[in-house]
Design a protein around this motif. Structure first.
Motif, PDB file in Angstrom:
ATOM      1  N   LEU A  36       0.853  -1.184   0.000  1.00  0.00           N
ATOM      2  CA  LEU A  36       0.000   0.000   0.000  1.00  0.00           C
ATOM      3  C   LEU A  36       0.892   1.237   0.000  1.00  0.00           C
ATOM      4  N   THR A  37       0.833   1.996  -1.083  1.00  0.00           N
ATOM      5  CA  THR A  37       1.620   3.223  -1.183  1.00  0.00           C
ATOM      6  C   THR A  37       0.741   4.402  -0.792  1.00  0.00           C
ATOM      7  N   THR A  38       1.131   5.095   0.265  1.00  0.00           N
ATOM      8  CA  THR A  38       0.380   6.255   0.742  1.00  0.00           C
ATOM      9  C   THR A  38       1.208   7.517   0.514  1.00  0.00           C
ATOM     10  N   ASN A  39       0.597   8.670   0.763  1.00  0.00           N
ATOM     11  CA  ASN A  39       1.372   9.905   0.634  1.00  0.00           C
ATOM     12  C   ASN A  39       2.256  10.155   1.861  1.00  0.00           C
ATOM     13  N   ASN A  70      -5.942   5.694  -5.425  1.00  0.00           N
ATOM     14  CA  ASN A  70      -6.391   7.093  -5.335  1.00  0.00           C
ATOM     15  C   ASN A  70      -7.636   7.242  -4.463  1.00  0.00           C
ATOM     16  N   THR A  71      -7.606   6.574  -3.307  1.00  0.00           N
ATOM     17  CA  THR A  71      -8.653   6.752  -2.312  1.00  0.00           C
ATOM     18  C   THR A  71      -8.030   7.412  -1.082  1.00  0.00           C
ATOM     19  N   ILE A  72      -8.856   7.637  -0.058  1.00  0.00           N
ATOM     20  CA  ILE A  72      -8.359   8.303   1.141  1.00  0.00           C
ATOM     21  C   ILE A  72      -8.588   7.433   2.380  1.00  0.00           C
ATOM     22  N   PHE A  73      -7.807   7.712   3.395  1.00  0.00           N
ATOM     23  CA  PHE A  73      -8.094   7.224   4.732  1.00  0.00           C
ATOM     24  C   PHE A  73      -8.951   8.316   5.372  1.00  0.00           C
ATOM     25  N   TYR A  87     -13.757   5.950   0.245  1.00  0.00           N
ATOM     26  CA  TYR A  87     -14.002   7.164  -0.532  1.00  0.00           C
ATOM     27  C   TYR A  87     -12.760   7.570  -1.316  1.00  0.00           C
ATOM     28  N   ASN A  88     -13.006   8.298  -2.421  1.00  0.00           N
ATOM     29  CA  ASN A  88     -11.909   8.943  -3.120  1.00  0.00           C
ATOM     30  C   ASN A  88     -11.750  10.358  -2.557  1.00  0.00           C
ATOM     31  N   PRO A  89     -10.749  11.132  -3.001  1.00  0.00           N
ATOM     32  CA  PRO A  89     -10.547  12.464  -2.422  1.00  0.00           C
ATOM     33  C   PRO A  89     -11.731  13.419  -2.599  1.00  0.00           C
ATOM     34  N   GLU A  90     -12.597  13.153  -3.565  1.00  0.00           N
ATOM     35  CA  GLU A  90     -13.797  13.980  -3.761  1.00  0.00           C
ATOM     36  C   GLU A  90     -14.967  13.474  -2.918  1.00  0.00           C
ATOM     37  N   LEU A  91     -14.687  12.495  -2.060  1.00  0.00           N
ATOM     38  CA  LEU A  91     -15.673  11.870  -1.161  1.00  0.00           C
ATOM     39  C   LEU A  91     -16.760  11.111  -1.908  1.00  0.00           C
ATOM     40  N   ILE A  92     -16.421  10.642  -3.108  1.00  0.00           N
ATOM     41  CA  ILE A  92     -17.298   9.726  -3.842  1.00  0.00           C
ATOM     42  C   ILE A  92     -16.993   8.319  -3.339  1.00  0.00           C
ATOM     43  N   LEU A 188      -4.324   6.991  -0.139  1.00  0.00           N
ATOM     44  CA  LEU A 188      -3.847   5.663  -0.546  1.00  0.00           C
ATOM     45  C   LEU A 188      -3.646   5.769  -2.045  1.00  0.00           C
ATOM     46  N   VAL A 189      -2.413   6.009  -2.450  1.00  0.00           N
ATOM     47  CA  VAL A 189      -2.104   6.245  -3.857  1.00  0.00           C
ATOM     48  C   VAL A 189      -2.318   4.980  -4.674  1.00  0.00           C
TER      49      VAL A 189
END
Length: 196
Positions: A36-39, A70-73, A87-92, A188-189
């Motif tokens: 898992l590659t994160t920022n 390309n999702t978020i924690f 969710y993705n960064p746009e909260l979809i 989560l890239v």
């Protein structure tokens, strides 16, 4: 309320509908490894198919299909959990597969550095969301009186990255109507199944 049999049938039907992903995850390997590659850095997780076969295969379907890329924690609670997969960064919302049979009685415990499935109060409601334990959260394990949260693997490299993620600033997010949301995106890239 969905029965265990209905949930198992749902998992089997979903596997038929995701044939490309199913081909990639079928293996004799009982302990597949996901990177898992994160920022904030890279976390390597070894999954335990011998203890949580349905949960591991479900997670791997999301991984190999690219659903986690390309999702978020979206939930971070210091000294408790870091949660993502929703969710993705746009909260979809991530497109969800069928709900899972709860495999929390598999002997794996919610200890520091383990990965487990998030769910609602309904025991067989886990789909895409997962969390990492930032501490020994044994209150999340099953007991004779309640279902637990299914652990299905553990971090083998990058625990320090998880601990760093657990320290990010959080607050209330009106769009999610939820507290403990990172103020800056915790990304989560990519999630990749490592070759055997």
């Amino acid at each position: 309320m969905k029965t265990v049999v209905q949930a198992i049938i749902g998992c089997l039907l979903t596997a038929l509908l995701w044939p490309a992903a199913a081909d990639e995850i079928q293996s004799d390997n009982l302990f597949p490894v996901v990177e898992l590659t994160t920022n904030h850095g890279t976390i390597v997780v070894e999954l335990d198919r011998s203890r949580a076969p349905l949960t591991v295969d479900n997670f791997l379907h999301y991984v190999v299909s690219g659903a986690y890329d390309n999702t978020i924690f979206h939930r971070v609670v210091s000294d408790f959990v870091v949660q993502g997969g929703g969710y993705n960064p746009e909260l979809i919302e991530v497109k969800e597969r069928e709900q899972l049979v709860n495999e929390s009685g598999n002997g794996l415990r919610n200890t520091l550095g383990t990965i487990a499935m998030a769910r609602t109060n309904e025991p067989h409601s886990a789909t895409s969301q997962f969390y990492f334990n930032l501490a020994d959260n044994l209150n999340l394990d099953p007991s004779t009186r309640r279902w637990g949260y299914a652990v299905f693997g553990e971090i083998t490299a990058g625990l320090e990255i998880l601990e760093k993620m657990g320290l990010v600033a959080t607050g209330y997010n009106a769009e999610l109507a939820a507290p403990n949301v990172p103020l800056e995106p915790l990304l989560l890239v990519s999630a990749k199944l490592k070759p055997e």
